[in-house]
Write a protein that holds these residues in place. Structure first.
Motif, short mmCIF file in Angstrom:
data_model
loop_
_atom_site.label_atom_id
_atom_site.label_comp_id
_atom_site.label_asym_id
_atom_site.label_seq_id
_atom_site.Cartn_x
_atom_site.Cartn_y
_atom_site.Cartn_z
N VAL A 2 5.60 6.89 7.04
CA VAL A 2 5.11 7.79 5.89
C VAL A 2 4.95 6.84 4.57
CG1 VAL A 2 6.08 9.59 4.00
CG2 VAL A 2 6.30 9.57 6.80
N GLY A 3 5.67 6.04 4.27
CA GLY A 3 5.56 5.16 3.01
C GLY A 3 4.12 4.44 3.12
N ALA A 4 3.65 3.95 4.31
CA ALA A 4 2.58 3.12 4.51
C ALA A 4 1.20 3.96 4.10
CB ALA A 4 2.34 2.44 5.74
N VAL A 5 1.20 5.28 4.92
CA VAL A 5 0.24 6.19 4.88
C VAL A 5 -0.04 6.58 3.41
CG1 VAL A 5 -0.43 8.50 5.56
CG2 VAL A 5 0.27 6.97 6.97
N THR A 6 1.27 7.17 2.77
CA THR A 6 1.14 7.31 1.36
C THR A 6 0.42 6.19 0.22
OG1 THR A 6 3.28 8.58 1.81
CG2 THR A 6 2.61 8.63 -0.48
N LEU A 7 0.79 5.04 0.66
CA LEU A 7 0.47 4.25 -0.39
C LEU A 7 -1.04 3.59 0.04
CD1 LEU A 7 3.29 1.34 -0.31
CD2 LEU A 7 2.44 2.53 -2.18
N ALA A 8 -1.50 3.82 1.27
CA ALA A 8 -2.78 3.37 1.50
C ALA A 8 -4.01 4.49 1.14
CB ALA A 8 -2.83 3.14 2.93
N ARG A 9 -3.48 5.86 1.27
CA ARG A 9 -4.38 6.74 1.10
C ARG A 9 -4.64 6.90 -0.37
NH1 ARG A 9 -2.40 11.80 0.94
NH2 ARG A 9 -4.10 12.93 0.99
N PHE A 10 -3.99 6.30 -1.34
CA PHE A 10 -3.94 6.48 -2.85
C PHE A 10 -5.13 6.01 -3.44
CE2 PHE A 10 -0.99 7.55 -6.01
CZ PHE A 10 -1.30 7.08 -7.17
#
Lengths: 101, 175
Positions: free
Chosen positions: B162-170
């Motif tokens: 969840v953290g990686a997806v949230t950060l990367a699609r910012f």
């Protein structure tokens, strides 16, 4: 010439020290992540060596959890590196001095 | 004797590869050096009888983590100027000093201890559990004694996803 636990611990300590020096010396965020991986693996080697010397399989189990934690850490770390490259267009950790961007 | 020769080859190459990671000019060379270190470490694990962990080491580190690194380096698509502009060394003296201090402390600690035997042929008979690094033994332990930590790691992985997806699609439109 018998290899004892101390030999493995010394190899593990050397690996850990190299990783530690790398984190302090380098300023590229990707290389800092690689050095963190080195330190994780140094800990793994110590755990496996102790598992062998004490005849306890728990040491090998701990390595599983370490590998899992390392995988989670590297995922987040690389996501942050991507964000840094996009926003600041650099990978220099000294350039990332703002807490929010 | 064979154990000693293999140990010195694997650990020597491992330390050399680790040094090469620290002093690599480009991240991609660092990743490839780390790959060499991972394979040597897997060899050391085999010497210690941890066959399953050695296989996991190659599958997970060489197969997943390092590929992820290479993938990200390619994805970033940084121009040469950005890569080479990075000053390679920041605080070399401090880093070397702390690492040397750590080594001295470790050697001092180890010098005072009597060495535990590692080799089966070294004289002392090891318990059967130490020699069996088999999948069945590890799996039995994983699903009985270490069941709760094992289940908790799934939460950790979920949080990381969840953290990686949230950060990367910012994207820039949020700024």
């Amino acid at each position: 010439m018998t290899i004892t636990l101390n030999h493995y611990l010394l190899a593990s300590g050397l690996l850990f020290a190299i990783g530690l020096a790398g984190i302090m010396i380098r300023r590229n965020v990707l290389l800092i992540l690689l050095c963190i991986e080195l330190m994780f693996n140094a800990a793994n080697l110590a755990f496996i060596a102790y598992a062998r010397a004490w005849g306890d399989l728990s040491g090998q189990l701990i390595v599983f959890f370490t590998i899992t934690v390392a995988a989670a850490e590297v995922t987040i770390g690389l996501a942050i590196a991507i964000l840094m490259a996009r926003r600041l267009s650099t990978l220099d950790v000294d350039e990332a001095h703002r807490l929010k961007w | 004797m064979a154990h000693a020769i293999a140990f010195y080859i694997f650990s020597g190459v491992m330390v050399a590869a680790a040094l090469s990671v620290v002093f690599s000019r480009q991240p991609i060379y660092g990743v490839l050096s780390l790959l060499v270190a991972m394979f040597c470490l897997a060899g050391l694990f085999v010497l210690l009888g941890a066959y399953f962990v050695a296989a996991l080491q190659i599958l997970l580190y060489a197969g997943a983590v390092l590929v992820l690194f290479i993938f990200v380096i390619m994805l970033l698509n940084l121009d040469k100027e950005t890569l080479t502009r990075l000053r390679p060394l920041s605080r070399p003296m401090l880093g070397v000093f702390v690492a040397a201090l750590f080594c001295v402390q470790l050697a001092w600690l180890l010098a005072g201890r009597q060495a535990l035997p590692i080799e089966v042929a070294g004289g002392t008979a090891l318990p059967a559990a130490a020699q069996a690094g088999s999948v069945a033994d590890i799996g039995r332990l994983l699903f009985t004694k270490y069941l709760l930590p094992f289940e908790l790691t799934s939460f950790l992985i979920l949080a990381a996803i969840v953290g990686a997806v949230t950060l990367a699609r910012f994207h820039d439109d949020h700024a």
